[in-house]
Every structure is written in structure tokens, then in C-alpha cells.
Design an enzyme around this catalytic site. Sequence first.
Site, short mmCIF file in Angstrom:
data_model
loop_
_atom_site.label_atom_id
_atom_site.label_comp_id
_atom_site.label_asym_id
_atom_site.label_seq_id
_atom_site.Cartn_x
_atom_site.Cartn_y
_atom_site.Cartn_z
CG PHE B 117 -2.26 0.23 0.98
CD1 PHE B 117 -3.04 -0.94 0.01
CD2 PHE B 117 -3.29 1.05 1.43
CE1 PHE B 117 -4.39 -0.95 -0.30
CE2 PHE B 117 -4.51 1.16 1.23
CZ PHE B 117 -5.40 0.16 0.27
CD GLN B 231 -5.36 10.57 2.61
OE1 GLN B 231 -6.20 9.79 3.08
NE2 GLN B 231 -4.18 10.35 3.10
CG HIS B 233 -8.12 8.12 -2.43
ND1 HIS B 233 -7.57 7.56 -3.65
CD2 HIS B 233 -7.97 7.11 -1.56
CE1 HIS B 233 -7.19 6.55 -3.56
NE2 HIS B 233 -7.58 6.19 -2.14
CG LEU B 243 -11.98 5.02 -3.01
CD1 LEU B 243 -11.05 6.14 -3.08
CD2 LEU B 243 -12.17 4.65 -1.45
CD GLU B 246 -3.26 4.04 -0.85
OE1 GLU B 246 -3.71 5.11 -0.94
OE2 GLU B 246 -1.99 3.79 -0.27
NE ARG B 277 -4.75 6.69 0.46
CZ ARG B 277 -5.82 6.24 1.19
NH1 ARG B 277 -6.48 6.86 2.11
NH2 ARG B 277 -6.17 5.03 1.06
CG HIS B 345 -10.28 9.45 0.85
ND1 HIS B 345 -11.38 8.68 0.23
CD2 HIS B 345 -9.36 8.47 1.42
CE1 HIS B 345 -11.21 7.12 0.74
NE2 HIS B 345 -10.08 7.27 1.33
NE ARG B 382 -6.94 8.00 6.37
CZ ARG B 382 -7.10 7.01 5.31
NH1 ARG B 382 -6.43 5.87 5.37
NH2 ARG B 382 -8.00 7.46 4.56
#
Lengths: 316, 569
Positions: B117, B231, B233, B243, B246, B277, B345, B382
Site C-alpha cells: 500500500f 486528504q 485521494h 473512489l 488504493e 496519497r 477523501h 494519513r
Amino acid sequence: MRNITFRIKRYDGTKHWVQSYSFRHEEGKTFLWALTKIREEQDPTLNFTSACRHAICGSCAVRVNGHGHLVCKTSLDELLEVYGSDVLDLEPLDNFEIVRDLVIDWRPKTERIQEVKPWLIPTEEGSAETGFLQAAKDYHKIASPTDCIQCGICSSECEQLAENKNFLDPFILNRAYRFAVDSRDAAPEAHIRPALENDLWKCLHCHGCVTQCPKGIRLDREIAYLRQESMKMGELDNLGARHAYAFHDDVQAKGRLNEMTLPIKTEGLVTTAMKRIPFALRMVARGKINPLHMPQAINGIESVRRLYVKTKGGRK
Amino acid sequence: MLKYDVVIVGAGGAGMNAALSASKESGLKVAVLSKIYPTRSHTGAAQGGINAALGFRDPTDSIEKHFRDTVKGSDFLADQDAVEFFTSGMPDIIRELDYMGVPFSRDEQGRVAQRPFGGASSPRCCYSADKTGHVILHALFEQCLKNGVRFFDDWCLLSLVVEGNQLQGLVAMDMRSGEIHPIMAKSIVIATGGFGRIYWSRTTNAFNMTGDGTAAAFEAGIPLKDPEFVQFHPTGLAGTGILMSEACRGEGGYLLNNQGERFMANYAPSKMELGPRDVVSRSIEMEIKAGRGFGEGMTAHVLMDLRHLGKEKIMERLPQVRELALDFEGIDIIHQPVGIRASCHYMMGGIHVQDFRTCATPVQGIHAAGECSAVSIHGANRLGGNSVADVVFFGKYAGLGARETAKQRSLGNESQVQAEANRWMQKFAQMRQKTGGNNLFEIRNRMAEAMWYNVGIFRTERNMVHALDVINELLEEYKDTSIGDTSVKYNTAFIHYVEVGNLLKLAKAVCMGAIARKESRGSHAREDYTERNDAEFLKHTLIHKEGDNYRLDYSPVKITKYAPEERAY
């Protein structure tokens, strides 16, 4: 200029009415777009629920021309084409209490889902401190049933539920199945038995739930599995199991069904005599059945019987 | 009057896990209020996974590495004692979830599967295909049913009553009946999620992510911590902002510009698409600005290409993502690249949590967990896979904390809570009758536009001051608006009115925090202050609301192990 009309079934807690809303067609839009447009531009009193807008939260199912759809992912153009009309009827899901307009009450379903113990009853192989090992193939058994978003479309489509409030909603049967097949669950019976006791055998096989399920869950196969497992649990002395065995035995014996003896095998002689004879006599009178016809074994019955051996059929 | 020992507000991952731990073997009376049916909560939208350094996929992974990655990802604004507590506890959380029945994808040995990730130095993101949040949410709901947790669905929090820094109670509306109730509680856990809807149309968030709990806490005197860190995304669908997990990048997806280049080579040469991100989102915007994107204006985008993963891997690991691209863009990712662009996001900031072990806030009796809170473990950015982890982990500790708090406190002042409920009843009655005034939807849409264009991925003083002016204007206009629905029962128009009010309050705090932070850190990228400035800004923003007045303040960052260094990927 093309106008689309929604005839929306409304409810304010006391009275029901149908209200029409027209709006200008735009290409490539969803039903959620249309409902939002109506609420924000025409009528702020129109109530519907919606949250994630990408088919994962299960909030936004309604009926369009009688069938359940998630409005967030359903293309307006697609259904306009399917129905060949620019006028569509929207209603709340069937088989639910209505709160207001398209909003339904989930509380009674939350009560009912608990009947199948919709939680893992863990085996001793795992613990909260260690977790579990689970083979990938066992994970695959629960991959599809855990796609369920509890949107209620299957309940709305269910023909048995419409007539029989004892029957469990398909999504509840899915939940029973999901734990019954989980290799980490110690007590599949605890999930299956309540399904059996709530008319599991009365599913009509209409496939309404499967056809409309936005996640493509094969509820029909799950129900078949639950029935088979209930028979393995020794639950053979009920209408459903006897009915299944009547088919099984007839086909093994003759390669075809004997419709004359089917009700007797299923319901027993006395019940059949009391319930079915007047009906049977009417059918005889109209030439629909011939009571003297005893089906002969079909040609190639040996091959049929070999199939039974091969698939390990035969009564246990 | 309704009286409980512990009331949880919000029934997502944090709320439900808090309810489970608060009620476990405590004999306490616990209730959960939720604006929607519990399984509709936004935790369910989390796709890619949940981070825990189990070391299954990579034996060299460790809690220490998860700790370090999270701190680096936060651009050193996370509190390191809290991050260490969190990363140390995550492996146990996965085992607990497994025991609850969460259907995790598995490796060849039957252990929980893990994938790479963004911003992670080892593949530690545990997953269930691309529906990880969904299955965790449902498993927690099942456990709540098993343990007889009392839910109040379709109940919307209106306000918290606090006197002398002590919780007295709360006021909520039962939407189905339209009744407004005073509720007494010895302790509460706020777990109402984020407020990404300040960007209304350009967000991956659900419609109901309006920060109701955060706004109520803010109003009740609990400061908002670090609200400027928003954030974006990188991979929202071009048309809708929906979305695309990820996990697409985690499984090896490429990002391409209109020259067909994997442009991340120019921005994060070693991590490429698996940069964090904030970095990837900025890179996408830079490509578009440089004319290397596709389309223009709101439809501008770059491409995400997954074709090389092959059909089998896509169907096994990313089946829902494929469905989304099919349903919303008409693109089958097995055969075609899909257009993507950054979309709001997640809120790193939120309710100021003072004690990370109990998730207690400065007000006695009030705890907070999940996206609504800022512990802070995410700091300025994050990492993917750390949010579902955050909600389950801190939900648990907030529940345990609230349980202990409830044992030590008694119920508050009934007449005061009743008075607040009466005030809301009057307001509801008045709004049902009121006509005319400013259009509520326009107020909301102008807020979103001001925020997207001026307090978005790239920021400047001038733009942000403009946004603040607009928000201030809208706060005035909001005082004279109407809802157009006289119904008592299920009046969603009134609920939306409350939600827009909450969003405006919070949007203003975002602007203020962002204007004052004259540096670039994590998701807060300023074109007029392009460098991180540790000398002046290695500190948390705290915004206090005192009546209509907002006061800005700072508090130190807890640094235990990792001194700030240059953040390169």
C-alpha cells in the site's frame, strides 16, 4: 427537448398518493441524480435515503416499475430503454413497512435476522488472541455471500415473503448460509435449523431475488444448499424433504415423475385425500389429468440409474 | 427522560467497536445512536485494507517499520507515542476481527493475506478482496447483535450539553417520529466520521459525512485539532469522484499521462505509484496543470492502467473496483485504462483527543474515535490502510475509556439538558413554518465551490482568504434560510439544514487553520510557502469556538523517536 416523468408513490405517515415529477432528460445519468434533482429543484419534501452513492452501503434501493434497484448505480437511460417509456413508476421496496415516501423501516428485519444467529460461532481452533487459519478455498466459499449489502431488494422481489410472513427474507437466508459454510464456524446447524423452521422449503424458485441482486449473489443455490444440509441433519420428515424425495425416487424408478402419487408421497394419504381430491376431480373432469395413467419407465432407464450411482444418489 | 451510562454517537467501525468494548462484562447500560442504519455507515466504503505488521507476506516487516512509515507519512506531525501505541496493538486487532468472523483473503498457508500500500515500506495491508471496510463493518454489527447492543437507528445528534467542562448530556432527534429527546449519559463516545462534504460534489465521502459529532463537540467547547489537513485521494473516478481503491496501485496499477508516461517517475522515483496519497495527488494535479492530462476544467484527468494485471488477478483482488468503473464510467479495467483524478477523501483533523489511551477529550465525559477525532496518529497525511485500522483500534480503546469514565461519573443536570432540547424543539417548529430566505442548496454548493477552488490540493493565502470571506458570508446567509417541509415525521430537509450548518462551521475552521499555517506539510501544500517549516510549525493547530468567535492556538507535537527529516519517496 425530452422530458422524463417519475410517478412517485408517496406517503406521509397517514395517507398514500402518487405524485408526478417531470424533468429534462440528460444523458448518462443515474436514478439518484434524478431523485436528487427533484428534491433540490422541485420538492424538498420528497424523502428517500442514500449515502455512499457507489453501491456499497445499501441505503438507496427502491422499486422502478415494480422491481428493486439501487438508485445510485442504476442508469436512467438503461431502464428508459428497457421499458420503452419516458414515464416510470417509483415506489418504496415491497415487503417492508414504509416510514415516509420511499423510506422504509429496517427495525423489524433487524429483529428477524437474529433468528439465524447471524454471527460466527467460533470453533475451538481459533481464539481472540490467535485468530484462525483458513484455507483460501474456504475463504472463497464465503467471498460471495459476504458481498451482501443488506439493501433489501431481495426481500422486495420475494414472492413467498409477499404471501407468507413466516418465511425469512432471502438476505437473512444468505446470512445463515454465510456462517453455515464458514470453516471457522462450529455450529452450522444453529444457523440452518431456524431457516428450516421458518418455511425454508417454501421458496418458490421464482429467482426474483437472484435476478435483481445488485451483487449477483446466487441466493437460489444457497437455499438449495441449506435444504440439502437440513436433510443431512436428518430433517427428512417434512413436506419439503418428502417432496424432494418423491422426485428423486420417481426419477430413479421410472425416469419420470408420477404426478398422481407426488402429493401422496409429499403430504401423506390422508391430507391428500382431504385437500387434493376435490381439486383432482375437477382436473379429471376437464381432462387435465388421467388418474388411470401409470407412467412406464422411459427408454434408457438404466442410464438414469447409473447416473444415480455415479452421483452417489439414493436415500441415506 | 432517556438515561444511559454510556452513549455512543455513530455506528460505523469506531462506534460499534466502542459499543462492544464499553458493554463487555461491565453491566453498564449502553446505547448507540446513528443517523442511518448501522451497516450503511461509511466504514463500509473502505476498500483496500487495514494495516497491521503481522509479517506474513514479508517476514522483515515489524511494528517498528509500521511506526516509522506512519510518522514519515504524517510528515512528522503525528504524535509518536500515540502512533507507537497504535501500531503495537494492530496485530492483535486483526486476530480479534478474524475471531469475529471477518472474511479476510488468505495466503497459501491460510494466514490473513497482505498487500503493498502507499507509503508502506513492507506489504502489510490486510484485506478482503476490495471490500475490507464493508466486511469489517458487517462483522462488528453481527457482534453487536450477538451482544445485545441497543441501537437507535435514524437518530440524529443535535448538540452536546457541557457545563463547567463537564458533560451533562446530549440532545438528539428521532427522525422517524420527529421527536427531539434530551438524553442523560455519564460518558459518551463520538464516532461520527469525517466531514469531507465541505467539498460537496468533489469527494469520495457519502452524503451524510457532514461532521455532526465534530461540529457538536466544537460548539461544546472542544477544540478542533489540525482541521487544515485534508486528504485528497489520488484515484477518484474522473466523472463522479467515486473512489477507486488504493489497492489498484497496491496490486501494481500504473498512472499514465497523455504522453503514455508513468509520470510518478518524476515525483517519487523509488516508490512510483506507491507513494503516499498527498504526493500522488499533487503529482496528478501537476501533470494536468502542465497540459499532460486529458480533458479540461472539472473533467480533467489522467489515466490509471490495470490491464497488465490480467483478468484473473483483477477478478480475484479488485472485483468491486471493476464493477464501479463499469457502472459509473462504462470502462472495463481489464481491457481499458480508466480516467481518474484526486477527490477529497479524509479529514486528518478533528475533535481534539487528549489521551490516546482512552480517547478522552478535554471535556470530562466526552471521548472521540475514528475520523471525527484527531489523536493524532495521521498528522499531516494519513497512510492508506491506516483508517479502518484507526477506527477499529481507537474505537475499542474509546469504548474502554468511556466505560471507566462512566464508572467514575454520575448523571448530569437534567433541567439543563431539557432546556437545550426545548431550544431545539422551538427551532424545529420554527423552521417547519418558515418560508423564503436564502436557498439552502445554493449555500451548500457555494461553500463546496469555494473550498474546492481555494482550499484544495494547492493553496495560497489570497485564495484561502477569499474562501474564508465566502464562508463567513454564507454563515450569515444561513441564518435566513428555509427548509420547505412542514412535516414532523422523517423531515430530511430539516436534517440537511442541520448538516449544512455543521459543514459551514467546520469549513471556516479549515480555512483558518490553513491560512495560519504558513508552510507546506503533508496534504497542506502552499504555493506561497513551499517548504516545511519545522522551526515555526512543527505543532498542532487548535481552533476553539467561543460563541461566534473562533480562536486559534497551537499545541506541541509529541516526538519520541524520529526526529523530522526530509520526506522523500
